[in-house]
Design an enzyme around this catalytic site. Structure first.
Site, PDB file in Angstrom:
ATOM      1  N   CYS A  56     -15.126   1.280  -5.602  1.00 43.24           N
ATOM      2  CA  CYS A  56     -13.994   2.206  -5.595  1.00 43.24           C
ATOM      3  C   CYS A  56     -13.513   2.532  -6.996  1.00 43.24           C
ATOM      4  CB  CYS A  56     -12.837   1.617  -4.797  1.00 43.24           C
ATOM      5  SG  CYS A  56     -13.331   1.185  -3.162  1.00 43.24           S
ATOM      6  N   ALA A  60     -11.630  -1.277   6.423  1.00 47.86           N
ATOM      7  CA  ALA A  60     -10.581  -2.153   5.903  1.00 47.86           C
ATOM      8  C   ALA A  60      -9.514  -1.320   5.201  1.00 47.86           C
ATOM      9  CB  ALA A  60     -11.183  -3.163   4.934  1.00 47.86           C
ATOM     10  N   THR A  61      -9.944  -0.208   4.616  1.00 41.94           N
ATOM     11  CA  THR A  61      -8.992   0.688   3.946  1.00 41.94           C
ATOM     12  C   THR A  61      -7.925   1.137   4.949  1.00 41.94           C
ATOM     13  OG1 THR A  61     -10.661   1.438   2.379  1.00 41.94           O
ATOM     14  CG2 THR A  61      -8.805   2.922   2.756  1.00 41.94           C
TER      15      THR A  61
HETATM   16  N1  PLP Z   1     -10.348  -4.621   0.183  1.00 42.91           N
HETATM   17  C1  PLP Z   1     -11.222  -5.211  -0.637  1.00 42.91           C
HETATM   18  C2  PLP Z   1     -10.835  -6.456  -1.354  1.00 42.91           C
HETATM   19  C3  PLP Z   1     -12.502  -4.674  -0.818  1.00 42.91           C
HETATM   20  O1  PLP Z   1     -13.376  -5.255  -1.631  1.00 42.91           O
HETATM   21  C4  PLP Z   1     -12.827  -3.478  -0.116  1.00 42.91           C
HETATM   22  C5  PLP Z   1     -14.131  -2.826  -0.336  1.00 42.91           C
HETATM   23  O2  PLP Z   1     -14.628  -2.745  -1.442  1.00 42.91           O
HETATM   24  C6  PLP Z   1     -11.883  -2.916   0.744  1.00 42.91           C
HETATM   25  C7  PLP Z   1     -10.643  -3.504   0.860  1.00 42.91           C
HETATM   26  C8  PLP Z   1     -12.174  -1.658   1.520  1.00 42.91           C
HETATM   27  O3  PLP Z   1     -13.096  -1.925   2.533  1.00 42.91           O
HETATM   28  P1  PLP Z   1     -13.709  -0.725   3.409  1.00 42.91           P
HETATM   29  O4  PLP Z   1     -14.912  -0.263   2.666  1.00 42.91           O
HETATM   30  O5  PLP Z   1     -14.058  -1.352   4.736  1.00 42.91           O
HETATM   31  O6  PLP Z   1     -12.670   0.299   3.547  1.00 42.91           O
END
Ligand code: PLP
Length: 379
Positions: A320, A70-71
Site C-alpha cells: 500500500c 481487511a481494509t
Molecule cells: N492491515 C495490515 C496490517 C495489512 O498488512 C494489510 C495488507 O497489507 C491490511 C490491513 C489490508 O488487508 P486487505 O488487503 O485484506 O485489505
C-alpha cells in the site's frame, strides 16, 4: 522464483485451493436462499466463523462477520462504531493506511485524533498511550503486528492501560499480520472489542477479510444492502473463499510454523549480517515473518529490480505504501530519510525453505556488492 514478499500477499495453499474448487462446484448457492442448499451454505459459513474464533481462543456464539477485505473490516470497526458524542480517538503512528487514513474521516467530524509514537523497536510507546488515554477517549486502534517491520505490540499491556485509564473506550486491533502466525487468545484479552483478519495473508484468497466484534461494541453498518453478515456487510458472500479459508485455518499449526520461520529468519540474518554494511530495522522481539533491512548507499527500488532479474521477489515496504515516497513507519521509529530510501522488506511464509532463504541471502549480498561497485562505492 524465490518469493519473499509474503507480508504483501501469499501464494494460495493447496488445502485452500482444493477446498475452494470443491465449494465452487458444490456450494455455489446463495446463502440467503431458503431452500435446503441455501440454508446449508449459511450453516457452512457459520461453521467457518467458529473455526476462526476457535483459532482466536474463543468458544462459539461470539460475534464475527466476513467482509470483502481487511481494509473494509478496519473501516467498519472505526466508522461503524463512530457516534456523534465521540471526542478523542487514539491510534498508533504505525497503523496500516486502512486505519491511518480512516481516522481522517473522524477528524472531518470534529474528533481529535492522537497518534501514539513508536519505540526504536517499532512497538508503541506504552507510556505515551497511558498519557493519552482519558475519560474523553472513545476509541483506540493499535495493530498487533506491524506490516513493515514485524514489531509486535503487547496486547495484554494495551488492554491493561485501557482498563485503567479509559474503561469505556472501544479497543480495536488490526491483526492481519498476526492471525494464524502468532498465538492470539482473545479469552484472555477481554478488553478487545474488535479484531481484523485477512485471508490472503495466510494462503487464502484475496478479497476476504473478517472482523471479530465484542457484544459491547454496538456496531452499525457503513454500507447498506440485503442485510448479509448480520446487516454489517451486505452483499452475497463468496462461499468458496470462506469454505477454503475454514479448511486452511483448521490446518495451520501456529507453533510449528513459527519454529520453522524463526529458523529461516535466523539463518537468513546470519548470512546477511556477514556484510557489515547491512542494517536490520527489525529486532529480535519482532515477528519472524517480517524483516526490514537497510542497504546503505543503494536505492531500495534499484536493489529490488536487480533481485527481480534473479527471480527473487522482495519489496520496498507494504504494497500500500510502495508507490508512495518515503516510509511513514520507518520514519516513526527514527530511521533517517537516506536509510529509508535504502530499505527493503523481506517477508517469509511457512512454505519457504532453508535452501530458498540461504540462496536469497547470498544473492542479495552479491547484488548489493555489485551495485555498490558499479557506483564506485568503496567498502
Ligand atoms: N492491515 C495490515 C496490517 C495489512 O498488512 C494489510 C495488507 O497489507 C491490511 C490491513 C489490508 O488487508 P486487505 O488487503 O485484506 O485489505
Amino acid at each position: 522464483m524465490i518469493y519473499l514478499d509474503n507480508a504483501a500477499t501469499t501464494k494460495p495453499k493447496d488445502i485452500f485451493l482444493d477446498a475452494y474448487d470443491y465449494a465452487s462446484k458444490n456450494l455455489f448457492f446463495n446463502s440467503s436462499a431458503i431452500y435446503r442448499e441455501g440454508v446449508y451454505s449459511q450453516e457452512m459459513i457459520d461453521e467457518v466463523k467458529q473455526i476462526i474464533l476457535k483459532k482466536l481462543g474463543l468458544i462459539s456464539s461470539e460475534n464475527f462477520i466476513f467482509t470483502n477485505s481487511a481494509t473494509i473490516a478496519n473501516n467498519l470497526a472505526i466508522q461503524g462504531s463512530y457516534r456523534k458524542s465521540w471526542k478523542e480517538v487514539i491510534i498508533s503512528s504505525g497503523e496500516h493506511p486502512s486505519v491511518f487514513n480512516t481516522v481522517e474521516w473522524l477528524q472531518a467530524r470534529g474528533v481529535v485524533v492522537h497518534f501514539v509514537p513508536l519505540q526504536k523497536n517499532g512497538q508503541i510507546r506504552y507510556d505515551k498511550l497511558e498519557e493519552l488515554c482519558n475519560s474523553n477517549t472513545s476509541f483506540i486502534s493499535i495493530m498487533t503486528v506491524n506490516n513493515e517491520t514485524g514489531s509486535i505490540n503487547d496486547l495484554t499491556k494495551i488492554c491493561q492501560i485501557k482498563q485503567r485509564c479509559c474503561p469505556k473506550a472501544l479497543l480495536h486491533t488490526d491483526a492481519v499480520q498476526a492471525f494464524c502466525k502468532l498465538d492470539i487468545n482473545l479469552s484472555n484479552l477481554t478488553e478487545i472489542d474488535f479484531l481484523t483478519i485477512s485471508s490472503h495473508k495466510i494462503g487464502g484468497s484475496k478479497g476476504l477479510g473478517g472482523l471479530y466484534y465484542s457484544k459491547l461494541s454496538n456496531l452499525k453498518p457503513i454500507i447498506f444492502g440485503g442485510g448479509q453478515e448480520k446487516g454489517l456487510n451486505s452483499g452475497t458472500q463468496d462461499i468458496a473463499a470462506i469454505y477454503g479459508l475454514g479448511q486452511l485455518v483448521k490446518s495451520i499449526d501456529i507453533s510449528k510454523n513459527l519454529e520453522h520461520v524463526l529458523m529461516l529468519k535466523k539463518s537468513f540474518l546470519e548470512l546477511i549480517q556477514k556484510c557489515s554494511y547491512i542494517k536490520c530495522n527489525s529486532d529480535e522481539s519482532c515477528s519472524p515473518y517480517i524483516l526490514s533491512l537497510t542497504f546503505p548507499f543503494i536505492n531500495g527500488e534499484t536493489l529490488i529490480h536487480a533481485l527481480e532479474e534473479k527471480h527473487i521477489l522482495v519489496s520496498t515496504g507494504s504494497a500500500c505504501s510502495s508507490k508512495k515516497k518515503g516510509n511513514r513507519i520507518l520514519s516513526a521509529l527514527g530511521v533517517n530519510d537516506k536509510d529509508i530510501i535504502s530499505s527493503i522488506r523481506v517477508s517469509f511464509c511457512a512454505d519457504n525453505t532453508l535452501k530458498e532463504v540461504s540462496m536469497a541471502a547470498e544473492e542479495i549480498i552479491n547484488t548489493y556488492n555489485n551495485l555498490k561497485q558499479r557506483m564506485n562505492i568503496d567498502e
